[in-house]
Design a protein around this motif. Structure first.
Motif, mmCIF file in Angstrom:
data_model
loop_
_atom_site.group_PDB
_atom_site.id
_atom_site.type_symbol
_atom_site.label_atom_id
_atom_site.label_comp_id
_atom_site.label_asym_id
_atom_site.label_seq_id
_atom_site.Cartn_x
_atom_site.Cartn_y
_atom_site.Cartn_z
ATOM 1 N N LEU A 50 -5.485 4.277 -8.938
ATOM 2 C CA LEU A 50 -5.215 3.359 -7.838
ATOM 3 C C LEU A 50 -5.153 1.928 -8.358
ATOM 4 O O LEU A 50 -5.727 1.604 -9.394
ATOM 5 C CB LEU A 50 -6.334 3.446 -6.794
ATOM 6 N N VAL A 51 -4.495 1.080 -7.608
ATOM 7 C CA VAL A 51 -4.613 -0.357 -7.812
ATOM 8 C C VAL A 51 -5.862 -0.753 -7.033
ATOM 9 O O VAL A 51 -6.078 -0.291 -5.913
ATOM 10 C CB VAL A 51 -3.375 -1.106 -7.273
ATOM 11 N N CYS A 52 -6.687 -1.593 -7.615
ATOM 12 C CA CYS A 52 -7.915 -2.036 -6.958
ATOM 13 C C CYS A 52 -7.855 -3.548 -6.768
ATOM 14 O O CYS A 52 -7.593 -4.285 -7.719
ATOM 15 C CB CYS A 52 -9.125 -1.640 -7.795
ATOM 16 N N LEU B 127 2.104 -5.573 -6.962
ATOM 17 C CA LEU B 127 2.112 -4.322 -6.204
ATOM 18 C C LEU B 127 3.531 -3.771 -6.082
ATOM 19 O O LEU B 127 3.744 -2.564 -6.231
ATOM 20 C CB LEU B 127 1.506 -4.536 -4.814
ATOM 21 N N THR B 128 4.481 -4.657 -5.821
ATOM 22 C CA THR B 128 5.877 -4.232 -5.727
ATOM 23 C C THR B 128 6.321 -3.593 -7.031
ATOM 24 O O THR B 128 6.932 -2.513 -7.033
ATOM 25 C CB THR B 128 6.785 -5.431 -5.374
ATOM 26 N N HIS B 129 5.990 -4.233 -8.137
ATOM 27 C CA HIS B 129 6.394 -3.713 -9.447
ATOM 28 C C HIS B 129 5.694 -2.389 -9.765
ATOM 29 O O HIS B 129 6.339 -1.418 -10.174
ATOM 30 C CB HIS B 129 6.088 -4.749 -10.530
ATOM 31 N N LEU C 132 3.987 -0.184 -7.734
ATOM 32 C CA LEU C 132 4.106 0.927 -6.784
ATOM 33 C C LEU C 132 5.534 1.182 -6.306
ATOM 34 O O LEU C 132 5.776 2.136 -5.565
ATOM 35 C CB LEU C 132 3.204 0.669 -5.572
ATOM 36 N N LYS C 133 6.445 0.310 -6.696
ATOM 37 C CA LYS C 133 7.850 0.442 -6.269
ATOM 38 C C LYS C 133 7.953 0.493 -4.749
ATOM 39 O O LYS C 133 8.656 1.322 -4.163
ATOM 40 C CB LYS C 133 8.513 1.681 -6.873
ATOM 41 N N THR C 134 7.220 -0.384 -4.101
ATOM 42 C CA THR C 134 7.211 -0.493 -2.644
ATOM 43 C C THR C 134 7.074 -1.957 -2.272
ATOM 44 O O THR C 134 6.980 -2.813 -3.153
ATOM 45 C CB THR C 134 6.080 0.367 -2.046
ATOM 46 N N ASP C 135 7.019 -2.264 -1.020
ATOM 47 C CA ASP C 135 6.946 -3.641 -0.546
ATOM 48 C C ASP C 135 5.511 -4.174 -0.653
ATOM 49 O O ASP C 135 4.681 -3.910 0.219
ATOM 50 C CB ASP C 135 7.449 -3.711 0.892
ATOM 51 N N GLY C 136 5.241 -4.920 -1.718
ATOM 52 C CA GLY C 136 3.914 -5.494 -1.925
ATOM 53 C C GLY C 136 3.525 -6.478 -0.843
ATOM 54 O O GLY C 136 2.349 -6.572 -0.469
ATOM 55 N N LEU C 137 4.495 -7.222 -0.314
ATOM 56 C CA LEU C 137 4.200 -8.171 0.774
ATOM 57 C C LEU C 137 3.705 -7.436 2.018
ATOM 58 O O LEU C 137 2.804 -7.912 2.709
ATOM 59 C CB LEU C 137 5.435 -9.005 1.113
#
Length: 157
Positions: free
Chosen positions: A54-56, A135-137, A139-144
């Motif tokens: 996970l990202v923490c 997070l965007t980089h 997880l390849k999702t919208d970090g915002l």
């Protein structure tokens, strides 16, 4: 697909939440050993939900006292013990005053001394918005969107 926030729980001193493979911890004050144990249990449950690193994101509120040496030691031990479960670690030390800047400097030094610091693993931030591109980089999702959801849950300012 973007996962909604789950596993949000609060206590007087801390909040945790899991949003799309990002585990958030928000400390209002330095933790007690029992609080660290509770957070560790919640983190492990979150890890088990995905069965991958996970990202923490660990946030310290701007009005939080500076942890004493035992509290700092316990916090860094928790991070070291869970390194194999974390692909990225983001520490957010909120606040704009001189004391907050000094705390960020001290935390950076502590990360280096404890060998947790690695530019590809651990980063220190002043506020949650600066985490979104990572997070965007990762997880390849919208970090915002993740940060927005975390903000709505009181996990970051």
């Amino acid at each position: 697909m973007f996962a909604t926030a789950t596993n949000v729980a609060s206590a007087p001193n801390f909040r945790t939440g899991l949003i799309n493979k990002v585990f958030f911890i928000r400390w209002e004050q330095p933790p007690s050993p029992l609080e660290l144990q509770t957070v560790t249990t919640r983190f492990r449950e979150s890890y088990e939900a995905y069965r991958q690193q996970l990202v923490c994101v660990v946030t310290t509120a701007p009005k939080a006292r500076v942890p004493n040496s035992d509290q700092r030691k316990n916090l860094f031990k928790m991070l070291e013990d869970h390194r194999k479960y974390i692909c990225e670690l983001h520490l957010v030390m909120e606040g704009n005053e001189l004391q907050h800047n000094l705390q960020r400097i001290i935390a950076s030094a502590q990360l280096i001394v404890t060998r947790i610091y690695d530019n590809n693993y651990a980063r220190l931030h002043k506020h949650g918005d600066t985490i979104a591109p990572f997070l965007t980089h990762r997880l390849k999702t919208d970090g915002l969107k993740i940060i927005h959801d975390a903000r709505s849950l009181g996990l970051v300012l």
